[in-house]
Every structure is written in C-alpha cells, then in structure tokens.
Design a protein around this motif. Structure first.
Motif, mmCIF file in Angstrom:
data_model
loop_
_atom_site.group_PDB
_atom_site.id
_atom_site.type_symbol
_atom_site.label_atom_id
_atom_site.label_comp_id
_atom_site.label_asym_id
_atom_site.label_seq_id
_atom_site.Cartn_x
_atom_site.Cartn_y
_atom_site.Cartn_z
ATOM 1 N N PRO A 130 43.002 48.916 22.332
ATOM 2 C CA PRO A 130 42.774 50.173 23.075
ATOM 3 C C PRO A 130 44.072 50.814 23.551
ATOM 4 N N LEU A 131 44.997 49.994 24.017
ATOM 5 C CA LEU A 131 46.268 50.539 24.500
ATOM 6 C C LEU A 131 47.053 51.176 23.358
ATOM 7 N N VAL A 132 47.128 50.488 22.236
ATOM 8 C CA VAL A 132 47.873 51.020 21.096
ATOM 9 C C VAL A 132 47.258 52.324 20.624
ATOM 10 N N ASN A 133 45.931 52.376 20.566
ATOM 11 C CA ASN A 133 45.267 53.619 20.145
ATOM 12 C C ASN A 133 45.573 54.772 21.097
ATOM 13 N N ARG A 134 45.583 54.468 22.406
ATOM 14 C CA ARG A 134 45.879 55.523 23.378
ATOM 15 C C ARG A 134 47.321 56.008 23.239
ATOM 16 N N LEU A 135 48.255 55.071 23.113
ATOM 17 C CA LEU A 135 49.663 55.447 22.987
ATOM 18 C C LEU A 135 49.915 56.235 21.713
ATOM 19 N N ALA A 136 49.235 55.833 20.639
ATOM 20 C CA ALA A 136 49.413 56.542 19.362
ATOM 21 C C ALA A 136 48.872 57.952 19.420
ATOM 22 N N GLY A 137 47.969 58.208 20.359
ATOM 23 C CA GLY A 137 47.415 59.543 20.495
ATOM 24 C C GLY A 137 48.273 60.487 21.316
ATOM 25 N N ILE A 138 49.331 59.969 21.929
ATOM 26 C CA ILE A 138 50.257 60.813 22.702
ATOM 27 C C ILE A 138 51.351 61.282 21.756
ATOM 28 N N ARG A 139 51.329 62.555 21.435
ATOM 29 C CA ARG A 139 52.165 63.076 20.356
ATOM 30 C C ARG A 139 53.661 62.765 20.516
ATOM 31 N N PRO A 140 54.285 62.997 21.673
ATOM 32 C CA PRO A 140 55.717 62.689 21.793
ATOM 33 C C PRO A 140 56.029 61.213 21.543
ATOM 34 N N LEU A 141 55.164 60.344 22.086
ATOM 35 C CA LEU A 141 55.379 58.916 21.869
ATOM 36 C C LEU A 141 55.218 58.553 20.397
ATOM 37 N N ARG A 142 54.202 59.158 19.753
ATOM 38 C CA ARG A 142 53.990 58.873 18.337
ATOM 39 C C ARG A 142 55.193 59.301 17.507
ATOM 40 N N ARG A 143 55.720 60.492 17.809
ATOM 41 C CA ARG A 143 56.874 60.991 17.066
ATOM 42 C C ARG A 143 58.073 60.065 17.237
ATOM 43 N N ALA A 144 58.327 59.680 18.483
ATOM 44 C CA ALA A 144 59.463 58.805 18.743
ATOM 45 C C ALA A 144 59.283 57.456 18.056
ATOM 46 N N GLY A 145 58.069 56.915 18.152
ATOM 47 C CA GLY A 145 57.811 55.632 17.510
ATOM 48 C C GLY A 145 57.934 55.705 15.996
ATOM 49 N N SER A 146 57.436 56.784 15.425
ATOM 50 C CA SER A 146 57.521 56.946 13.972
ATOM 51 C C SER A 146 58.974 57.046 13.527
ATOM 52 N N ARG A 147 59.753 57.808 14.261
ATOM 53 C CA ARG A 147 61.164 57.977 13.908
ATOM 54 C C ARG A 147 61.888 56.631 14.014
ATOM 55 N N LEU A 148 61.603 55.897 15.058
ATOM 56 C CA LEU A 148 62.242 54.599 15.264
ATOM 57 C C LEU A 148 61.862 53.621 14.156
ATOM 58 N N ALA A 149 60.620 53.719 13.688
ATOM 59 C CA ALA A 149 60.122 52.789 12.666
ATOM 60 C C ALA A 149 60.430 53.240 11.240
ATOM 61 N N GLY A 150 61.031 54.428 11.086
ATOM 62 C CA GLY A 150 61.313 54.926 9.742
ATOM 63 C C GLY A 150 60.081 55.450 9.046
#
Length: 996
Positions: free
Chosen positions: A695-715
């Motif tokens: 549930p936490l991961v799904n919520r965090l992934a739904g926050i656009r700025p966090l998703r963008r930052a995480g995606s960039r960090l993960a390549g």
C-alpha cells in the motif's frame, strides 16, 4: 591514394556531406558494419551510409562524392543475392525516406515513384485504382522499386506481366559526374531532338547528347552481334540490356538502364506501367514423379496462358517440414515428388475455374485425380504460394544438413529444354559432391525456364572455395550450352559478373565496357560489378581465410547452431523479412525497425553487427568484441520480443543473442541502474510483500514528483508503475488451502482429472493475482485439482531479458528442481504469463542443454488454453455468444507458444474475437520502462494496437494474456479499453452461467 591523403579526403567529404545533404550521414562503425553485406556470399565494408530525405538530397550526396572522387552504390531493400548492394563505397540508402508514390494516372495506367518505395506498399496505395505494379519477387513485402529496377526483377507474376524492363516508361537518372536526364524510349524524331540540342539545353545537354549518340552508334554497328549473342528467352537478365536499344524495341534508353545494377546511373524517380488487378484466381497443383518430369510438362501447360507457373521439388518440401514451415499447405499437396503450381486468372471465379479445367482436359487430368489439387479459395491459394515464396529461407540452415549458399541460384534456359537442363544440373551436383538424398532442391519460375537453388558449397576452406569456383565455371558452360542465361532474375553482381564472357563472348563484353566508360569513365559507380568485375571468389563473407574471434564460454548452448555463437551470428541470410513496415500476415518482428526505419534496428542489421564483432577478416569496423558499444547500441532497441524466432525464415533468435551479448558485455562490470531495478524485480516485489509495504509503495508511486525522481534515479522512463496487489496469488492459495470448509465444498467430480500445477509467475502473483484466481475457477470447473506452489519460484525471465544470465540460471535451476517431482510423475504445469511460460518451453532448454528435468518441464508445460482444449476431454467452455473482441497476442505467444489453440477455444465459446495484426505492444517487459525507450515503445503501440482499440465499439472486449500488453493498454490512451486475460473472460462467463 596513401592513407593520410585518404583520411584527409574522407574527413573533408564527411564534413561536406553533413553540411550539404538533407538526411542522415553515417561514417560510424556500427552503421558501416550493418551495411557490409546484402543477401549474398560477399562482404565489403562501405565508406559511409547516406539516407537522404529527398531525391534532391541524394543528388547532392552524389555531387559531394564526385568532388572527392568517392565511389557510390545505390541501395534499396538490400536483398540482392549476387553482391550488388555491398561495396567499398558510399552507400545511398533510399528506402528510409525516398519512398513516396508521387502520382498516378489510372487512364494511362502509369504512376511515378521514388526509388525507395517498397513494392507491397506501392500496391497497397494503388489498390483503390484497381491497378498494381506487375513484377512481384518473393521479397515483395520488403524489396524496393529502385532495387527491382537495378536488378531487373521478375517474380512469379512475370509469367503474366514480364520483367521490370517490360514495365518501365521512363527513369529520372543521375550520373556520377552530375549529368541528369530522363531516360525513355525515343523515336527518330525524339532522338534527333536530344542529340542536336533542339531541347535548348547546353552543357549538361551536350553530355546527354553524347550518351545518346554513342548508344545509337553501338546499336547501328553491333545490332546483329547483339541479336546473335542474346538468348531469346523471357528470363535473360544477365548483362546490360543492349537489346533494348534495337529498333524492334524502339531505342528504349530506360529499358537499357534497367538491370544495370547501379553501375551506370543512380535512379531518382521512375515512371512505371501498371496492370489491372486480377479479380479471381484458381490454383492447380500437378504432381509428377520428379522435378525434371514436371519441367518436361511445362511447354504443354504454358500453352494455356497461366498467370503464374512455378515448380517445386520434394527436397524443398522436405526442408520446410524439417523447419515446421507451411505444414497445413504441405499436407494438402497431391501425390508426387515434383510439382507444378499453375495459377489462372479471370474477371470472375467461373472464368478462372474454366481456364483451369480447360488446361486439365488438355493434359488428360482431372481435379479428382490423386496427382492433382484444385483450389479456388484465395486463402488456401495464399498458403500454397507461401510454400513457393519461402524457398530461400526454407533451404537455409536446415537442421541436420550442411549450410547452403547462393551463387548459382537463378539460371534460366528455354522452357522446352528445362527438364533436360535440370537432369544435367543434378548430374553436375553429383560430380562435385553437392548432391545427397536430401537435396539440393530445385524450384523456381518454370513457366519461364528460371531455376532457383541453394547449394551446399564449402565456403569455409580454401579447397572448398576452389571447388566452388570450378563448379560455377562448369555450370556457366552448361547453361550456355542450353541457350540459357546465367541469371534469370537476380542479376550478375559479383557472383556471375566474371562469367559473362562465357555467356556473351569477348565482343559483347567489350560493348559492356564501352558503355561503362561512356556513363562512368572514372569507374566510381558500384565498381567491381558487371564490368571489370571482382573475382567470384573474392570479397567472400566467409572463405578459407575467415578466422572469427573465438568466443569465451557461453551461457546459452545454441543447440541449433552447433553449440556455437559464431554459427548463430552467421545465421542471417539477408532476405530482409524483418524490414517490413506492415503487420499484414501477423508478423511480429521487428518492432523497433518498424518504429525507426533504421537498418541497425532490424534483426538483419543486428545480426550483421554481431557477425562483424567476430572480426573474422581482420578489417571489421567493430574492433572491441563483446565490449563493443556499437553492438550494444544496436541491441539497445531490440525489444527481445522473439518475433524473429518465428517470423525470420532463417530463425534468427535475436532475443537470445541480445541476452548472451549483454551477459558477456557486462561480465565483471557494473550495469546500468535500470538492469538492476527491472532485472531484480522478482526479488524486490517479494521483499515488499514480506514487509507488507504494497500500500505504501502504491501511494508513493502515485505522487507524480516522487515518481519522476524515483524513475530518474532508477534509470527508468517517467511512466506509471504497475500497482502491486494487496494479496498475492500465493497468499490467497495458502489461505484457501487452510480453509477446511472451503476445501470440503469442492465437488470431488470437479477434480476428477487429477492435479495440475499452476505456476505463480511474478507478474500474476504480485500484480494481477485476479488472473490466477480466475484461472483456478475455470480449471476446477473443467475437473482439475489445482495446486499453486507457495514457495518463492521464478523462471528467471527478468534476469534473462537484461542479460544477467548467471543469476537467471540459478533462479531457473531452483524452480526446475522444485517442479521436478510433479513433472517426473507426469503432471502438467500450466502457465498464465506467456513470457514466463515460454522460458519453460524454450529458453530453459537452451540454458540447460542436457538436463532431463528441463526436458520434462518443457514437454509438460502447457498454456491455459492448451490445458482446457487438449487435456480436458468432455469439458465445454461457457457460452459467449454475441461477444465481440480484439486480441492482442503476446509476442512470446506468437513466437514460441502459438495462439491457434486460444483461437479454437474462443470459437467453441461462440465469441467473435479478432486477432490484431498489431505486432508487439511496445512495452515488452523491461523495455518500455527503461529510460530512452519511451518514444519507440509508444510508436510500436501506435502503429496498430492503440488506433484499433480507440476505433472499436465501447462494448468490445480486449484480450491480452501478457502482463506487458495489459499494462501498455492501460497506461496509454486506448479509448478507455481495459484488457483482460482469457482466464478472466471465461471465469466471468462461468459466473454468469452459475451465479453464486
């Protein structure tokens, strides 16, 4: 030119080309490697590759090359079999951009095209007019008109329409020196206007006048010699078309230039003759004792004017059966060991049928005879034509047979002498040790005396190459003794250029040299082909001196290639089927080429780079082996869809080659971040589940700025992450097993078939467990006791696709061991996710070549539809009458598992489901999530899949068994459609039939 001067010239030429040419100018090693060969035995690394955006840009490229004294070669689809398309020159590739239909005149039955247009694309665009271009080689889905003009192509339809030379009105041509003119047939008045300057053109006009005067002089002085030495047969393709200059052919300059293989001019535009589309067709297949007897019968059949008349022998059919090609059509052939495929056309079906019956009556045969098959169903006829059109691919890399090669693949003789020629040719095979009980096959356009074959030449040793040369010389003598042509379709190039003196004599070859000097005095137009040709045993792609770099220990076993990556890298035969833009016919390969149009992103281009990576000749532009950045970049856009494994006629398996390359490339090195994130996905999601963090991961992934930052960090690409399920399939199964009440409620009759293991793949288990629950409901309704392993198991797919093969093998080994007791006892394992199921059916065997448990798992793994249709006798699926749907078939379903069983199961439900000819969805596991792949991923989906979903009525169901396919449809604009697994569709239908 010394090396320093050459380097200076190339640097200056590269600078000018980039500055002045509107198009892509490539001097890089990867591009040069991809264009180093065509579909022939030859290899020459080009200087550079230019893909102009317009024909005027192509003319500018030629002008730059002229200023710097650089040779050029025009290239279309790159499928030439005689070496015409490879040279140490600047390659001008028209196929990517200069591919437009410029105009159509239905009344005059003509059209104007650019040289890079693909034949099938042209005919699709012409379809509304009821007209088409007549000549149609077997490579019609990917050959270009420019290439057809260069080679004077023919195909089966030439029986009705003739060769390209018979279907040309005019050509807009450019010489290396910049001279440009329109070549056409000229009467005396028009000729006079050209040579006397009445046109008002000076300078260039004087050069054009000189060319026309010299061609007229050659005609006047040597007409009788030309008539004497040119075979009077419909398939004379060898040599320059000097006969087109004769009075009886109207001094046809365009016809003369057809078939000149880019050695005289560059074709910028072409005006073509068109023919009416044949409205109705009938196919008759006639069986004979052998192929020579079939050839003996051709003259009597030709009298009835079929629109196509092809011959095939039992060796070709044997090869296709070994490779699993066109089996349904092969099973419907009449009795015999040699066959004629005779097609008739008409305004309606009755007319076509009547013509076929008239032919049968004349040769004293009937439709009911055992050695006759009669078909007037277009779909069935198309299946039979695939048997013939698959000839080149079917005879290459046949299991348990030596490799075969072109070289003597398209000779032609008078039709009335064809049978005897085939007998003598077979004797020649015997004499040189090329014949066996399984070939070589003989097939081709028998209605015009043209014979195709691939021969098991030994092109790996010096002795074998010497024998190949002697055979070619003897075969040329034999063909000429029959009044034949060394080439009846594919042209001379380097394969037969050296032999033209045998066919034409010194005097006519001298005329060829005069013509070459007239048009190209500096010998900069495709040098070494036709005139002053390179030796037929020079520039060989293999050859006695070929010594490829030995590969280190491999992860995959490559059992189909003698356990050798070297042989695997040499598997591509260059037919170019991977270069199709259309999905007609259900082809999946090669999605990245369909999106980019670049040779390096076709299966063929990647195979060429892998071959060059081995550096067998020491002059490869790829010099750093497994560490090659050029190879890595070419493979980067490979979606690992495995489409080529099924669609490529040579069964090139680029997904496997990519995984092996990445494993070797990154051995003992750090990888891109995305490889760790997507490759280790099964471990990551398992950890999240154990910590109850979904549930936490799904919520965090739904926050656009966090998703963008995480995606960039993960390549990764910035796109929505798939949502993790609250409860995994395995957790649900364990909870269900603990429920005594639930277990007791299961009717014993519903588990009468015994136990089946439902494999909890990562995607079903952690993301879409509802698919697994639906499958359980349906399988129990079909009488199965369904068991789901509760220990963590993984097929290793994500590690395979990212090339982390050491980890993949460990994970797969653990899974094989866990499933072994079940499959050893004869139990079946049912897979729901196509990509994971295909690992058990394909990849596992190649990673563990001699493991009986892996063999058993391969044989005992079934798809959901296979279990229900083939192993559940008596079970009737729920009715879905009135249901309309579209099916996006997963690439691995297409390539490894097959979708026919799914189709049959859906038909039993009464549902009307159309399989989309959409190819890959574009997500392809980790591909669409990896940074830099987003545009290509979406472009793949936008070709067919997404537009069709948007256009479909709202109540249309969408089937997609693949997790990637469902995700792509959900995340991209699909008109609001949500895709479901076949198990979900059937389970919901069961609920409606048996509401709780």
């Amino acid at each position: 030119m010394n090396s320093l001067l050459l380097d200076s010239t190339l640097a200056s030429a590269e600078r000018e080309l980039r500055e002045q040419v509107d198009g892509d100018v490539r001097f890089d090693p990867g591009t040069r490697a991809a264009y180093s060969t065509d579909a022939s035995n030859f290899r020459q690394v080009p200087i550079a590759v230019v893909t102009p955006r317009t024909v005027e840009a192509a003319a500018m490229a030629v002008a730059v090359c002229q200023r710097h004294g650089l040779p050029i070669v025009s290239r279309g689809g790159g499928t030439s079999l005689a070496g015409q398309c490879c040279n140490e020159a600047v390659v001008i590739d028209f196929s990517r951009h200069c591919n437009r239909l410029l105009s159509v005149d239905p009344g005059a039955r003509t059209c104007v095209v650019e040289p890079g247009i693909v034949l099938d694309d042209l005919n699709r665009q012409l379809a509304p007019t009821g007209l088409r271009y007549g000549p149609e080689p077997a490579t019609h889905p990917n050959c270009t008109l420019g290439g057809m003009i260069g080679n004077n192509s023919c195909g089966a339809t030439a029986q009705r329409t003739g060769k390209v030379v018979d279907n040309i009105v005019s050509l807009d041509v450019l010489l290396h020196d910049g001279t440009r003119f329109t070549a056409r047939r000229l009467d005396d008045e028009q000729y006079t206007a050209v040579v006397t300057g009445v046109t008002g053109v000076t300078g260039a006009g004087q050069r054009v006048a000189e060319i026309h005067r010299e061609l007229r002089r050659i005609r006047e002085e040597h007409a009788d010699l030309i008539r004497e030495r040119y075979p009077d047969i419909p398939r004379r393709v060898s040599g320059y078309n000097l006969d087109s200059l004769l009075p009886e052919h109207g001094f046809d300059i365009a016809g003369f230039l057809v078939g000149s293989e880019a050695t005289l001019v560059t074709v910028l535009r072409a005006e073509l003759k068109l023919v009416p589309v044949v409205t109705a067709r009938t196919l008759v297949v006639l069986g004979y004792d052998d192929i020579a007897s079939a050839a003996d019968a051709v003259p009597a059949v030709v009298e009835h004017q079929p629109i196509a008349l092809e011959g095939i022998d039992h060796y070709l059919l044997h090869d296709q059966r070994l490779k699993g090609m066109n089996i349904d059509a092969l099973d419907q052939l009449p009795e015999g060991r040699g066959f004629l495929m005779v097609q008739f056309g008409g305004e309606d079906q009755d007319e076509a049928d009547n013509r076929a019956h008239a032919m049968l009556d004349a040769i004293d045969r009937g439709p009911e005879d055992a050695d006759v098959s009669f078909y007037d169903d277009p779909a069935v006829e198309d299946e039979f034509w695939l048997v013939r059109e698959s000839g080149l691919g079917a005879t290459a890399h046949v299991p348990h047979k030596p490799d075969t090669f072109e070289g003597w693949e398209d000779s032609a003789v008078p039709v009335h002498r064809l049978g005897d020629y085939l007998r003598d040719l077979r004797d020649l095979y015997e004499e040189f040790g090329y014949a066996s009980d399984t070939g070589p096959s003989l097939y081709g356009h028998f209605g015009q005396g043209c014979v195709h074959t691939r021969i098991p030449f030994d092109l790996f040793t010096t002795e074998g190459v010497a024998t190949y040369r002697r055979f070619m010389e003897r075969a040329a003598d034999l063909c000429v003794s029959y009044g034949g042509s060394l080439s009846g379709e594919h042209g001379d190039g380097q394969s037969r250029g050296e032999l033209l003196k045998i066919m034409f004599g010194d005097q006519v070859v001298g005329l060829f040299e005069q013509v070459k000097a007239l048009f190209d005095p500096e010998d900069l137009m495709n040098p070494g082909k036709v005139v002053h040709p390179a030796a037929l045993d020079a520039h060989l792609r293999l050859g006695g001196t070929w010594a490829p770099r030995q590969t280190r220990s491999l992860y995959f076993d490559f059992p189909q290639d003698g356990h050798s990556f070297i042989q695997a890298a040499d598997r591509c035969v260059g037919v170019g089927k991977c270069r199709q833009y259309s999905h007609e016919g259900g082809q999946v390969m090669c999605p990245s080429y369909q999106a980019t149009g670049e040779e390096q992103h076709a299966t063929r281009g990647r195979a060429r780079l892998l071959f060059e990576m081995l550096n067998g000749h020491g002059d490869s532009p790829i010099t750093d082996g497994w560490r090659s950045q050029e190879v890595k970049e070419a493979l980067d856009l490979c979606l690992a869809c495995k489409g080529c494994k099924a669609d490529c006629p040579a069964s090139v398996d680029m997904a496997t080659y990519k995984a092996e390359f990445l494993a070797q490339h990154y051995r003992h090195r750090l990888r891109p971040r995305a490889d760790y994130v997507t490759g280790w996905l099964p471990t990551g999601v398992r950890a999240l589940d154990r910590l109850h963090l979904q549930p936490l991961v799904n919520r965090l992934a739904g926050i656009r700025p966090l998703r963008r930052a995480g995606s960039r960090l993960a390549g990764l690409e910035d796109r929505d992450a798939p949502r993790l399920a609250a409860q995994t399939l395995q957790a649900w199964a364990a909870q269900r097993a603990r429920s005594v009440r639930r277990l007791r409620s299961v009717d014993a009759d519903r588990t009468k078939r015994g136990k089946v293991m439902l494999f909890p793949d990562t995607f079903t288990n952690y993301f879409h467990p509802d698919v697994g629950r639906a499958a359980v409901a349906v399988l129990e309704d079909a009488g199965w006791q369904v068991e789901i392993p509760i220990e963590p198991l993984c097929c290793g797919l994500t590690w395979i696709s990212t090339g982390q093969l050491d980890v993949a093998k460990r994970r797969l080994r653990r899974t094989v061991n866990a499933l072994a007791p079940h499959v050893r006892s004869g139990g079946l394992v049912v897979g729901l996710e196509p990509s994971c199921t295909s690992v058990f059916r394909s990849d596992a065997k190649e990673l563990f070549a001699a493991d009986p448990d892996v063999d058993r798992l391969k044989e005992h793994t079934v798809t959901f539809a296979e279990l229900l249709l083939h192993h559940s006798d008596g079970w009737q699926p729920p009715r879905l009458d009135g249901t309309h749907g579209l099916a996006q078939v997963h690439c691995h379903q297409h390539a490894v598992l097959g979708w026919d069983v799914d189709r049959q199961l859906l038909e039993k439900t009464g549902a009307d489901v159309e399989r989309l000819d959409s190819g890959c969805c574009g997500l392809a596991g980790n591909f669409g999530f990896t940074a830099g792949h987003g545009a290509v991923s979406e472009a793949c989906a936008e070709q067919v899949l997404l537009p069709r979903l948007r256009q479909a009525p709202h109540d249309t169901i969408t089937l997609a068994d693949g997790f990637s396919c469902r995700t792509q449809i959900e995340q991209l604009d699909s008109g609001g459609k949500q895709a479901q697994h076949l198990a979900q569709l059937l389970a919901r239908a069961l609920d409606q039939d048996h509401p709780s």
